[in-house]
Design an enzyme around this catalytic site. Structure first.
Site, mmCIF file in Angstrom:
data_model
loop_
_atom_site.group_PDB
_atom_site.id
_atom_site.type_symbol
_atom_site.label_atom_id
_atom_site.label_comp_id
_atom_site.label_asym_id
_atom_site.label_seq_id
_atom_site.Cartn_x
_atom_site.Cartn_y
_atom_site.Cartn_z
ATOM 1 N N GLY A 10 0.836 -1.208 0.000
ATOM 2 C CA GLY A 10 0.000 0.000 0.000
ATOM 3 C C GLY A 10 0.867 1.253 0.000
ATOM 4 O O GLY A 10 1.936 1.269 0.601
ATOM 5 N N ARG A 71 0.422 -4.742 -4.836
ATOM 6 C CA ARG A 71 0.490 -5.821 -3.837
ATOM 7 C C ARG A 71 0.738 -7.134 -4.570
ATOM 8 O O ARG A 71 -0.196 -7.858 -4.898
ATOM 9 C CB ARG A 71 -0.823 -5.901 -3.055
ATOM 10 N N ASP A 102 5.576 -5.192 5.748
ATOM 11 C CA ASP A 102 6.084 -6.528 6.092
ATOM 12 C C ASP A 102 5.961 -7.520 4.937
ATOM 13 O O ASP A 102 6.838 -8.377 4.772
ATOM 14 C CB ASP A 102 5.493 -7.057 7.402
ATOM 15 N N THR A 124 4.767 1.881 6.226
ATOM 16 C CA THR A 124 3.359 1.502 6.281
ATOM 17 C C THR A 124 2.669 2.384 7.309
ATOM 18 O O THR A 124 3.219 2.608 8.394
ATOM 19 C CB THR A 124 3.087 0.025 6.664
ATOM 20 N N ASP A 126 0.451 1.471 9.023
ATOM 21 C CA ASP A 126 0.119 0.588 10.157
ATOM 22 C C ASP A 126 1.226 0.560 11.213
ATOM 23 O O ASP A 126 0.990 0.112 12.334
ATOM 24 C CB ASP A 126 -0.132 -0.836 9.660
ATOM 25 N N ASP A 128 3.639 -1.394 11.712
ATOM 26 C CA ASP A 128 3.783 -2.687 12.380
ATOM 27 C C ASP A 128 4.890 -3.568 11.798
ATOM 28 O O ASP A 128 4.860 -4.788 11.941
ATOM 29 C CB ASP A 128 2.442 -3.440 12.374
ATOM 30 N N ARG A 161 -24.370 12.936 20.536
ATOM 31 C CA ARG A 161 -24.316 11.650 19.818
ATOM 32 C C ARG A 161 -23.125 10.798 20.242
ATOM 33 O O ARG A 161 -22.122 11.316 20.741
ATOM 34 C CB ARG A 161 -24.184 11.895 18.314
ATOM 35 N N GLY A 169 -5.798 -0.481 9.940
ATOM 36 C CA GLY A 169 -5.050 -1.368 10.851
ATOM 37 C C GLY A 169 -5.725 -2.725 10.890
ATOM 38 O O GLY A 169 -6.579 -2.965 11.719
ATOM 39 N N GLU A 221 -9.741 -1.237 12.070
ATOM 40 C CA GLU A 221 -10.523 -2.078 11.148
ATOM 41 C C GLU A 221 -10.376 -3.566 11.458
ATOM 42 O O GLU A 221 -11.253 -4.364 11.155
ATOM 43 C CB GLU A 221 -10.156 -1.798 9.680
ATOM 44 N N ARG A 254 -23.463 7.671 15.142
ATOM 45 C CA ARG A 254 -23.014 7.875 13.763
ATOM 46 C C ARG A 254 -21.656 7.207 13.572
ATOM 47 O O ARG A 254 -20.803 7.246 14.459
ATOM 48 C CB ARG A 254 -22.862 9.359 13.434
ATOM 49 N N HIS A 260 -9.068 5.415 3.001
ATOM 50 C CA HIS A 260 -7.820 5.795 2.329
ATOM 51 C C HIS A 260 -7.437 7.262 2.488
ATOM 52 O O HIS A 260 -6.331 7.641 2.099
ATOM 53 C CB HIS A 260 -7.891 5.394 0.854
ATOM 54 N N GLN A 262 -6.586 8.408 5.082
ATOM 55 C CA GLN A 262 -5.426 8.302 5.985
ATOM 56 C C GLN A 262 -4.118 8.063 5.244
ATOM 57 O O GLN A 262 -3.043 8.236 5.791
ATOM 58 C CB GLN A 262 -5.623 7.131 6.966
ATOM 59 N N ARG A 263 -4.200 7.580 4.008
ATOM 60 C CA ARG A 263 -2.977 7.232 3.273
ATOM 61 C C ARG A 263 -2.575 8.282 2.254
ATOM 62 O O ARG A 263 -1.509 8.165 1.643
ATOM 63 C CB ARG A 263 -3.179 5.900 2.542
HETATM 64 O O1 F6P Z 1 -1.162 -1.811 4.581
HETATM 65 C C1 F6P Z 1 -1.665 -0.559 4.853
HETATM 66 C C2 F6P Z 1 -3.167 -0.540 4.729
HETATM 67 O O2 F6P Z 1 -3.531 0.805 4.588
HETATM 68 C C3 F6P Z 1 -3.937 -1.197 5.865
HETATM 69 O O3 F6P Z 1 -4.073 -0.402 7.006
HETATM 70 C C4 F6P Z 1 -5.256 -1.462 5.203
HETATM 71 O O4 F6P Z 1 -5.910 -2.507 5.849
HETATM 72 C C5 F6P Z 1 -4.857 -1.838 3.809
HETATM 73 O O5 F6P Z 1 -3.623 -1.213 3.570
HETATM 74 C C6 F6P Z 1 -5.835 -1.439 2.732
HETATM 75 O O6 F6P Z 1 -5.371 -1.953 1.524
HETATM 76 P P1 F6P Z 1 -5.884 -1.559 0.082
HETATM 77 O O7 F6P Z 1 -5.437 -0.155 -0.186
HETATM 78 O O8 F6P Z 1 -5.226 -2.545 -0.808
HETATM 79 O O9 F6P Z 1 -7.365 -1.660 0.140
#
Ligand code: F6P
Length: 331
Positions: A10, A71, A102, A124, A126, A128, A161, A169, A221, A254, A260, A262-263
């Protein structure tokens, strides 16, 4: 040296900062840098082009990766490790610098075992990857998720609320715990520790009985639950928590799934600095021929560690951080 460079898995903010550092420091030392498109896929398919300082100008503050990513793990497909080796021989690559999480770094280790010289850089959101305290992208994602928690507090309070926010994650709760603590969440659900949703609902009711009019619950997640199978194929962990808490408390609820967001976008200064330091260290590690390694952020140092120690599965949130979360949230 001819250094092959790829980003796998990712994407995350800070990849371009690492690419830029590898290219600048490599070029200054007389290296040629060859970029592969879409991770290992580009190596197998021969999608490569020379990267220069000129070409990588202005990318320090960019999100995503100019190399593209995928991936795909060659060690999981029969014959593809041989294809990688042939491609590397063909393009006369002396070392592959692999920027990945990883999965990508696990493949890098397998390729190293089969004689291909590799140096890894951990990234990442994550956070991790074992063997390093920090991964490129995590600080930016944690900052975005924290801001989301901040914002959910004010809208939640205005409407009395229960606000549930799902962060990324799949296997670890680094983002949930960090954004939960930094954003002052009232509860955090994560993969490291099963949540008893019935008990959590009672704890939230007690909070509201004592005067709070709203609560924010951060859910990873990959959160797991006591006595609950978790989300089905059409559901998310956040939806499970929102549905159960709504049912048990009766509060208006709610759900926000950050996904995404976050990315994407520009990396924080902390991520730019980390990515740059790791990129520089990767070139020096390659020059030293210290292969089958990953450059890692350990306290204030950047050090090359063995990739064998990285391919051991994701690094969970440590107990001392979980303890802080436990003391500041309800369960
Ligand atoms: O590996 C990082 C990550 O953002 C995870 O937190 C998330 O579960 C996954 O990638 C989502 O993957 P994709 O972008 O392939 O849906």
């Amino acid at each position: 040296m001819r250094i092959g460079l790829l980003t796998g898995g990712g994407d995350c903010p800070g990849l371009d900062a690492a690419i830029r550092a590898v290219v600048r420091v490599g070029e200054d030392s007389g290296d040629e840098i060859i970029g592969f498109r879409h991770g290992w896929r580009g190596v197998v398919d021969g999608e490569a082009w020379p990267l220069t300082t000129q070409e990588t100008k202005g990318i320090l503050q960019q999100g995503g990766t100019i190399l593209g990513t995928a991936r795909y793990h060659p060690d999981e497909h029969e014959g593809d490790v041989d294809k990688v080796r042939a491609a590397i021989d063909r393009s006369r690559i002396d070392v592959l610098v692999v920027i990945g999480g990883d999965g990508t770094l696990g493949s890098a280790h397998q390729l190293a075992l089969s004689g291909i010289p590799v140096v890894g850089i951990p990234k990442t959101i994550d956070n991790d990857v074992p063997g390093t305290n920090r991964c490129i992208g995590f600080d930016t994602a944690a900052t975005i998720a924290t801001e989301a928690v901040d914002r959910l507090h004010t809208t939640g309070e205005s409407h009395d609320r229960l606000m549930v926010v799902e962060v990324m994650g799949r296997t670890t709760g680094w983002l949930a715990v960090s954004a939960g603590i930094a954003g002052g969440a009232d509860a955090i659900c994560m993969p490291e520790e099963p949540t008893d949703l019935g008990r959590l609902a009672k704890a939230i009711r007690r909070r509201h009985d004592r005067g709070s009019s709203s609560s924010v619950v951060v859910v990873a997640e990959g959160a797991v639950f006591d006595g609950h199978p978790g989300p089905g194929p059409q559901h998310s962990a956040g939806a499970v928590v929102a549905d159960e808490l709504k049912e048990c408390t009766g509060y208006e609820t709610r759900l926000t799934v950050l996904g995404h967001v976050q990315r994407g976008g520009t990396p924080t200064a902390t991520d730019r600095l980390l990515a740059t330091r790791l990129g520089v260290a990767a070139v020096h590690t390659a020059h030293a021929h210290t292969f089958d390694t990953m450059v890692a952020s350990l306290d204030e140092r950047i050090e090359a560690v063995s990739l064998a120690g990285v391919a051991v599965g994701p690094r969970p949130v440590p107990t001392n951080l979980l303890d802080v979360a436990r003391q500041l949230t309800v369960r």
